[in-house]
Design an enzyme around this catalytic site. Structure first.
Site, short mmCIF file in Angstrom:
data_model
loop_
_atom_site.label_atom_id
_atom_site.label_comp_id
_atom_site.label_asym_id
_atom_site.label_seq_id
_atom_site.Cartn_x
_atom_site.Cartn_y
_atom_site.Cartn_z
N THR A 1 -62.74 -2.99 -3.81
CA THR A 1 -61.54 -2.67 -4.79
C THR A 1 -60.49 -3.61 -4.73
OG1 THR A 1 -60.00 -0.82 -5.18
CG2 THR A 1 -60.72 -1.08 -2.99
N ARG A 2 -59.63 -3.64 -5.76
CA ARG A 2 -58.36 -4.25 -5.85
C ARG A 2 -57.39 -3.63 -6.59
NH1 ARG A 2 -59.77 -5.91 -11.11
NH2 ARG A 2 -57.52 -6.20 -11.68
N ALA B 1 -28.75 -22.53 -20.67
CA ALA B 1 -30.22 -22.54 -20.79
C ALA B 1 -30.72 -23.17 -22.11
CB ALA B 1 -30.86 -21.04 -20.58
N ARG C 1 -23.70 -23.37 -10.80
CA ARG C 1 -23.66 -24.49 -10.71
C ARG C 1 -22.91 -24.83 -9.41
NH1 ARG C 1 -26.45 -28.82 -13.28
NH2 ARG C 1 -27.21 -28.08 -14.97
N HIS D 1 -58.32 6.99 -6.09
CA HIS D 1 -57.68 8.28 -6.32
C HIS D 1 -59.01 9.08 -6.19
CE1 HIS D 1 -54.08 6.65 -7.99
NE2 HIS D 1 -54.66 5.96 -8.55
N ARG E 1 -68.71 -0.97 -13.13
CA ARG E 1 -68.90 -1.32 -14.58
C ARG E 1 -67.80 -2.54 -14.79
NH1 ARG E 1 -66.31 -0.93 -19.41
NH2 ARG E 1 -67.65 -0.42 -21.25
N GLU F 1 -21.55 -21.21 -14.29
CA GLU F 1 -20.57 -22.10 -13.67
C GLU F 1 -20.66 -21.68 -12.00
OE1 GLU F 1 -16.56 -22.38 -15.09
OE2 GLU F 1 -17.02 -23.17 -17.18
N HIS G 1 -62.42 7.97 -7.17
CA HIS G 1 -63.03 6.89 -6.29
C HIS G 1 -63.64 7.70 -5.15
CE1 HIS G 1 -60.03 4.71 -8.78
NE2 HIS G 1 -61.09 4.12 -8.88
#
Length: 575
Positions: A198-199, A478, A437, A203, A292, A434, A206
């Site tokens: 599982t990843r 940007a 920066r 619940h 599956r 600013e 399962h």
């Protein structure tokens, strides 16, 4: 007696080479070193501890070709996934890597030497063929993208002599090597073990399917989640492991055990399922649940599934005898409200009422604080998930304003900062161009490369603050689309990102400039000034979430538009 390892002998390199470790450690300091990246470290760990038995190092060209073409190593052993040390041409030349050379393999996280590889060969793979034969070739497949965009152009093969194991600081008691887990099973008296890959969080459904699988085979359950690299966007392993720990007492009579697998998944479907079966066999499992679309990456950009739903089951079943591990098909479980029980979906008559909650719906309920019923998940599991998934009005987000100097983006950012602080409920951070920066990027100039690096830093800071639940207001110029998209991508791993294009026309910005900056730029006193002698790539309608023009509206109205946008997404709702 546990299932014998793949190939007959468990290749635990650290245990095998124990007498030589001190000698090797001294040698490693004198050799050229390859610093391993995250995926290479995951592969290295499973080579060292025997999880990838019968491998004893990264694959040579003969092994690689055999695996790609026929699912077989050069010695004939079944193996379905290339495990290769990829390096760039420049690094290979710089380190003098060639057949016969000995190189140190080093952990990038703490500079510890893990082993020494004796190089057998250096070869250039046919990546197009690898993508097609191993993953099916779909350009949208994450492993195919990784192969072409992130792996080096050469592979280096050779056996490894181990110096030390990788060091972990999380869930140490759950990190068994294959030998340790086999010993653990032996202590418990377990001879039949059903492994569950599982990843994702688990619940009630399962729990029911794993209990059914174990009882039908008179076996115990190994919950064996991947905690290395999984699919982008997956829930972090810290949250998932807490879920598994909360779920474990719900198994009857000590039926289940939990151990972590430091695997870097490729999401390779059928090939990956065979690979997973080999790994679980090495860890001592006798049975393996194949789901599956097991380890499938989902759909491509056209909306088509990359693999068929049962391709993985067919692939493992094809090699069942050779694998020596029994495939347990994943049963889709559904809840029956009238009888308060779970049953396999294909065993339930059509007239019987059923209930299910999809993964998408679960994420929506977590995001909005919606009800998650006990028939779906246990309260202790939901509690863990809610800790990691606060409702929308507690989640962090970033508002990223872009526009020309003097477009009004700074004024909007300051006013929005005041408005959100007045409302309360979360911390607010203001990142003016600013300020950034001077504090974060003082050494950078205004070349395109430096501008992109500056935005990358803003994106990183914004993503970390967003992850922590803060509201971030960033207002750099940007000017380049690529860097803005990169900022969006890193922030959206943890929360919402809103690009606000302050599209005040350049003529208006220049006309209302009381500081005389534009005049200096026009005279050539300031070089690389956006809008004068440096370009600005205006966001498209698709890129921008909101467009504001302060030549036509005032700051108060602009802030109100942003607040309405945030409220419509539930981010400013009051409890």
């Amino acid at each position: 007696m546990a299932n014998p390892p793949h190939g007959g002998v468990l290749k635990d390199l650290v245990a095998r080479d124990a007498p030589r470790r001190k000698e090797l450690s001294a040698e490693a300091e004198k050799l050229q070193a390859v610093v391993l990246n995250d995926r290479q470290l995951c592969d290295m760990e499973l080579i060292l501890n025997g999880g990838f038995s019968p491998l004893e190092g990264f694959m040579s060209e003969k092994d690689y070709n055999g695996v790609v073409e026929k699912n077989r190593l050069a010695d004939g052993n079944l193996f379905s996934m290339p495990i290769c040390l990829d390096l760039g041409e420049e690094e290979i030349k710089e380190l003098g890597i060639k057949p016969g050379a000995r190189i140190t393999l080093r952990d990038s996280r703490d500079d510890r030497n893990l082993g020494i590889m004796t190089v057998e060969d250096v070869y250039k793979p046919d990546k197009k063929n690898e993508a097609e034969k191993v993953f099916g070739g779909d350009p949208d497949h994450p492993a195919v993208k990784f192969l072409f965009n992130q792996t080096g152009e050469y592979y280096v093969g050779g056996k490894i002599e181990a110096i030390d194991r990788l060091m972990h600081y999380d869930y140490v008691a759950l990190r068994y090597t294959p030998a340790e887990l086999r010993l653990h099973f032996d202590k418990l008296g377990w001879s039949r073990v059903v492994a569950f890959q599982t990843r994702n969080p688990m619940h009630r459904a399962h729990r029911e399917l794993t209990v059914r699988a174990a009882r039908s085979r008179q076996a115990n359950v190994l919950i064996h989640p991947v905690v290395g690299m999984t699919k982008p966007g997956d829930i972090d392993h810290f949250t998932r492991v807490r879920v598994y720990q909360a779920l474990l007492p719900r198994y009857p009579n000590g039926m289940a055990a939990l151990a972590l697998l430091p695997l870097a998944m490729r999401m390779g479907g059928p090939r990956e399922a065979i690979w997973h079966a080999i790994i679980r066999k090495n860890y001592g499992a006798t049975h393996f649940i194949v789901g599956r679309d097991h380890a499938g990456p989902g759909k491509n950009s056209k909306g088509d599934e990359i693999y068929g739903p049962y391709d993985a089951q067919y692939a493992v079943e094809k090699y069942r005898e050779e694998l020596g591990i029994e495939v347990v098909p994943f049963q889709q479980m559904t809840y029956l409200p009238d009888s308060d029980e779970y049953k396999p979906k294909d065993e339930v008559p059509k007239e019987i009422k059923t209930a299910d909650i999809s993964g998408t719906e679960l994420r929506r309920r977590l995001r909005t604080g919606g009800d998650i019923p006990e028939w779906f998940s246990y309260p202790e599991v939901v509690r863990v998930l809610r800790e990691s998934h606060p409702p929308r009005n507690k989640q962090g987000f970033t508002v990223f304003l872009t526009g020309f100097t003097n477009s009004g983006k700074d004024a909007i950012a300051r006013a929005l900062n005041v408005t959100l602080n007045q409302q309360g409920g979360r911390s607010v951070t203001l990142l003016l161009g600013e300020t950034v920066r001077s504090e974060l990027s003082s050494e950078l100039g205004f070349s395109q490369e430096d501008r992109n690096r500056n935005i990358a830093r803003i994106g990183f800071v914004a993503s970390e603050l967003t992850k922590a639940g803060s509201a971030v207001i960033a207002a750099p110029i940007a000017p380049f689309e690529k860097s803005r998209l990169a900022a969006r991508e890193i922030v959206e791993k943890y929360g919402s990102f809103y690009l606000v294009h302050v599209a005040t026309p350049l003529e208006f910005c220049e006309k209302t400039d009381k500081r005389g900056i534009y005049a200096k730029a026009r005279k050539g006193e300031i070089k690389g000034f956006t809008g004068v002698d440096d370009p600005y790539e205006a966001p498209s309608g698709k890129e921008a979430n909101l467009v504001i023009d302060l030549s036509k509206e005032n700051v108060r109205t602009a802030v109100h538009q942003i607040v309405l946008m945030l409220e419509s997404d539930g981010l400013l709702d009051q409890l």
